[in-house]
Scaffold this motif. Structure first.
Motif, PDB file in Angstrom:
ATOM      1  N   LEU A  46      -0.633   2.813  -5.059  1.00  0.00           N
ATOM      2  CA  LEU A  46      -0.780   3.275  -6.439  1.00  0.00           C
ATOM      3  C   LEU A  46       0.581   3.570  -7.068  1.00  0.00           C
ATOM      4  O   LEU A  46       0.817   3.261  -8.251  1.00  0.00           O
ATOM      5  N   ALA A  47       1.476   4.165  -6.274  1.00  0.00           N
ATOM      6  CA  ALA A  47       2.815   4.473  -6.790  1.00  0.00           C
ATOM      7  C   ALA A  47       3.581   3.200  -7.100  1.00  0.00           C
ATOM      8  O   ALA A  47       4.208   3.076  -8.165  1.00  0.00           O
ATOM      9  N   LEU A  48       3.549   2.234  -6.193  1.00  0.00           N
ATOM     10  CA  LEU A  48       4.264   0.974  -6.416  1.00  0.00           C
ATOM     11  C   LEU A  48       3.649   0.208  -7.579  1.00  0.00           C
ATOM     12  O   LEU A  48       4.368  -0.391  -8.398  1.00  0.00           O
ATOM     13  N   ASP A  49       2.328   0.216  -7.662  1.00  0.00           N
ATOM     14  CA  ASP A  49       1.649  -0.471  -8.760  1.00  0.00           C
ATOM     15  C   ASP A  49       2.074   0.116 -10.104  1.00  0.00           C
ATOM     16  O   ASP A  49       2.284  -0.622 -11.086  1.00  0.00           O
ATOM     17  N   SER A  50       2.234   1.433 -10.160  1.00  0.00           N
ATOM     18  CA  SER A  50       2.662   2.074 -11.409  1.00  0.00           C
ATOM     19  C   SER A  50       4.102   1.703 -11.766  1.00  0.00           C
ATOM     20  O   SER A  50       4.501   1.818 -12.932  1.00  0.00           O
ATOM     21  N   ARG A  51       4.860   1.282 -10.780  1.00  0.00           N
ATOM     22  CA  ARG A  51       6.230   0.828 -11.005  1.00  0.00           C
ATOM     23  C   ARG A  51       6.293  -0.658 -11.353  1.00  0.00           C
ATOM     24  O   ARG A  51       7.377  -1.212 -11.528  1.00  0.00           O
ATOM     25  N   GLY A  52       5.148  -1.310 -11.418  1.00  0.00           N
ATOM     26  CA  GLY A  52       5.114  -2.723 -11.761  1.00  0.00           C
ATOM     27  C   GLY A  52       5.300  -3.664 -10.593  1.00  0.00           C
ATOM     28  O   GLY A  52       5.504  -4.875 -10.778  1.00  0.00           O
ATOM     29  N   VAL A  53       5.214  -3.145  -9.372  1.00  0.00           N
ATOM     30  CA  VAL A  53       5.367  -3.968  -8.178  1.00  0.00           C
ATOM     31  C   VAL A  53       4.072  -4.744  -7.916  1.00  0.00           C
ATOM     32  O   VAL A  53       2.969  -4.220  -8.085  1.00  0.00           O
ATOM     33  N   ASP A  54       4.212  -6.002  -7.511  1.00  0.00           N
ATOM     34  CA  ASP A  54       3.072  -6.813  -7.094  1.00  0.00           C
ATOM     35  C   ASP A  54       2.691  -6.367  -5.680  1.00  0.00           C
ATOM     36  O   ASP A  54       3.302  -6.774  -4.694  1.00  0.00           O
ATOM     37  N   VAL A  55       1.684  -5.496  -5.559  1.00  0.00           N
ATOM     38  CA  VAL A  55       1.356  -4.885  -4.287  1.00  0.00           C
ATOM     39  C   VAL A  55      -0.130  -4.983  -3.988  1.00  0.00           C
ATOM     40  O   VAL A  55      -0.969  -4.868  -4.885  1.00  0.00           O
ATOM     41  N   VAL A  56      -0.455  -5.253  -2.736  1.00  0.00           N
ATOM     42  CA  VAL A  56      -1.837  -5.209  -2.269  1.00  0.00           C
ATOM     43  C   VAL A  56      -1.872  -4.400  -0.976  1.00  0.00           C
ATOM     44  O   VAL A  56      -0.863  -4.241  -0.290  1.00  0.00           O
ATOM     45  N   VAL A  57      -3.068  -3.903  -0.657  1.00  0.00           N
ATOM     46  CA  VAL A  57      -3.285  -3.080   0.529  1.00  0.00           C
ATOM     47  C   VAL A  57      -4.359  -3.736   1.377  1.00  0.00           C
ATOM     48  O   VAL A  57      -5.333  -4.288   0.847  1.00  0.00           O
ATOM     49  N   ARG A  71     -14.714   5.128   1.187  1.00  0.00           N
ATOM     50  CA  ARG A  71     -14.920   4.263   0.023  1.00  0.00           C
ATOM     51  C   ARG A  71     -14.717   4.965  -1.303  1.00  0.00           C
ATOM     52  O   ARG A  71     -14.716   4.323  -2.356  1.00  0.00           O
ATOM     53  N   THR A  72     -14.535   6.276  -1.291  1.00  0.00           N
ATOM     54  CA  THR A  72     -14.257   6.993  -2.539  1.00  0.00           C
ATOM     55  C   THR A  72     -12.757   7.264  -2.710  1.00  0.00           C
ATOM     56  O   THR A  72     -12.363   7.868  -3.704  1.00  0.00           O
ATOM     57  N   LEU A  73     -11.931   6.836  -1.758  1.00  0.00           N
ATOM     58  CA  LEU A  73     -10.485   7.022  -1.921  1.00  0.00           C
ATOM     59  C   LEU A  73     -10.002   6.223  -3.127  1.00  0.00           C
ATOM     60  O   LEU A  73     -10.333   5.046  -3.276  1.00  0.00           O
ATOM     61  N   PRO A  74      -9.205   6.820  -4.003  1.00  0.00           N
ATOM     62  CA  PRO A  74      -8.703   6.100  -5.171  1.00  0.00           C
ATOM     63  C   PRO A  74      -7.763   4.954  -4.768  1.00  0.00           C
ATOM     64  O   PRO A  74      -7.083   5.025  -3.740  1.00  0.00           O
ATOM     65  N   GLY A  75      -7.758   3.922  -5.600  1.00  0.00           N
ATOM     66  CA  GLY A  75      -6.870   2.786  -5.368  1.00  0.00           C
ATOM     67  C   GLY A  75      -7.529   1.601  -4.695  1.00  0.00           C
ATOM     68  O   GLY A  75      -6.847   0.648  -4.302  1.00  0.00           O
ATOM     69  N   GLN A  76      -8.849   1.608  -4.568  1.00  0.00           N
ATOM     70  CA  GLN A  76      -9.549   0.525  -3.862  1.00  0.00           C
ATOM     71  C   GLN A  76      -9.375  -0.820  -4.554  1.00  0.00           C
ATOM     72  O   GLN A  76      -9.545  -1.867  -3.917  1.00  0.00           O
ATOM     73  N   HIS A  77      -9.011  -0.816  -5.833  1.00  0.00           N
ATOM     74  CA  HIS A  77      -8.789  -2.087  -6.524  1.00  0.00           C
ATOM     75  C   HIS A  77      -7.595  -2.846  -5.960  1.00  0.00           C
ATOM     76  O   HIS A  77      -7.439  -4.047  -6.213  1.00  0.00           O
ATOM     77  N   LEU A  78      -6.763  -2.159  -5.173  1.00  0.00           N
ATOM     78  CA  LEU A  78      -5.611  -2.817  -4.553  1.00  0.00           C
ATOM     79  C   LEU A  78      -5.966  -3.476  -3.232  1.00  0.00           C
ATOM     80  O   LEU A  78      -5.145  -4.223  -2.679  1.00  0.00           O
ATOM     81  N   LEU A  79      -7.166  -3.217  -2.711  1.00  0.00           N
ATOM     82  CA  LEU A  79      -7.544  -3.732  -1.400  1.00  0.00           C
ATOM     83  C   LEU A  79      -7.845  -5.224  -1.435  1.00  0.00           C
ATOM     84  O   LEU A  79      -8.503  -5.726  -2.363  1.00  0.00           O
TER      85      LEU A  79
END
Length: 337
Positions: A46-57, A71-79
């Motif tokens: 989430l931090a890297l994404d806010s910096r504009g980094v192309d990041v996936v988890v 499954r309720t942890l925030p940031g699942q859209h990066l998975l």
């Protein structure tokens, strides 16, 4: 081997420079992720994404299924599933003490131009190129929070929830010996963001299908106490087969809490739960009260962890896996006691 070196300012700067260099970044939790592993990776994501980094988890399980309690942890859209991550020049792992714990994504980590390891386990094998490893940290999530701070990103509710989830689980709700005054100060800082800590705790600890109660009852009924094991320190163990899980329609992660109940036995220094996965292999979860370093047991059997909690994946022969653990526990105890 026991890792002891703390990350330096140079290590941190190299890591931040690599993660923000402009190339695609892959953040990895270990297989069968817990809240510390996945929460840390998502917080950093989430931090890297806010910096504009192309990041996936991601994490290296196939099939790729997020444990229900996470499954309720925030940031699942990066998975992304392992098959979708592609080649990425910068990879960072979270809460991974040995490279085998990356599962099917081990090759992706080995192929990276830069591999950053964020971890707190003394059993860390040194496989990374940049080591952000602090064995005094109570959770990898504490190091993930430092990464967020060094990225210059404000810690809002989403990042705070991911970090708090990792800390609260890896400290046993602040019960374990690695918990310090700084741990509580960090928790206070996270709570000040307004994160719903009661909801977080309920999702992690107090929200299970009824079938989990039936499986837990059966596992406790099958439990065996060996007071003479480990040089008289005592071992308590049980197992949960795939057939038992299937009877109640439960995935493997649904039986994680069995170990937390088993470990309270006064007569046993070490608790062991063997859980059969969908391939037929037996996965071992161990807990120690501190006299025996179960991370050394797990490391010798292909897994990892820390002194008080560790695990590994064994073969399809339940009795052989149990015998291997007994022998390894005796060997480690002879070295330490």
């Amino acid at each position: 081997m026991s890792w002891s070196a703390a990350p330096t300012e140079t290590d941190w700067q190299r890591a931040i420079d690599a993660l923000t260099s402009g190339g695609p970044v892959l953040l990895l939790a270990h297989v069968s992720p817990d809240a510390d592993a996945l929460g840390s990776a998502l917080a950093a994501g989430l931090a890297l994404d806010s910096r504009g980094v192309d990041v996936v988890v991601s994490f290296g399980d196939d099939p790729f299924v997020v444990p229900r309690v996470l499954r309720t942890l925030p940031g699942q859209h990066l998975l992304r599933a392992p098959a979708e991550v592609g080649e990425r020049p910068v990879v960072a792992s979270f809460d991974v003490s040995s490279i085998e714990r990356l599962g099917v994504l081990q090759a992706a980590a080995e192929a990276a131009e830069t591999l950053v390891v964020v971890d707190h386990h003394a059993s860390y094998t040194g496989f990374g190129g940049i080591h952000l490893v602090d064995v005094k940290a109570p959770a990898t999530a504490v190091l993930a929070l430092e990464m967020v701070d060094r990225l210059g990103v404000e810690v809002g509710i989403d990042i705070a929830t991911d970090v708090y989830s990792g800390i609260v689980t890896d400290t046993g709700s602040f019960k374990y010996s690695a918990t310090t005054a700084d741990t509580h100060r960090t928790a206070a800082r996270l709570l000040e963001t307004g994160l719903p800590h009661d909801v977080v705790a309920r999702h992690i600890y107090d929200d299970e299908p009824f079938g989990v109660l039936k499986v837990l009852g059966g596992a406790l009924d099958r439990a065996t106490l060996e007071p003479g094991a480990i040089g008289g320190l005592g071992l308590v163990h049980t197992c949960v087969s795939k057939a038992v899980r299937d009877e109640h329609g439960l995935p493997l992660d649904a039986v994680e809490r069995v170990i937390d109940v088993l470990r309270i036995a006064t007569e046993a220094e070490v608790a062991l739960v063997l859980k059969q996965d969908d391939t037929g292999a037996w996965r071992a979860s161990m807990r120690s009260k501190g006299k025996v370093d179960v991370s050394q047991v797990a490391l010798g059997l292909g897994g990892g962890g820390h002194r008080f909690a560790a695990g590994f994946t064994g073969g399809a022969d339940h009795q052989q896996v149990l015998d291997d653990v007994r022998a390894a526990l005796d060997a480690v105890a002879r070295q330490e006691l």
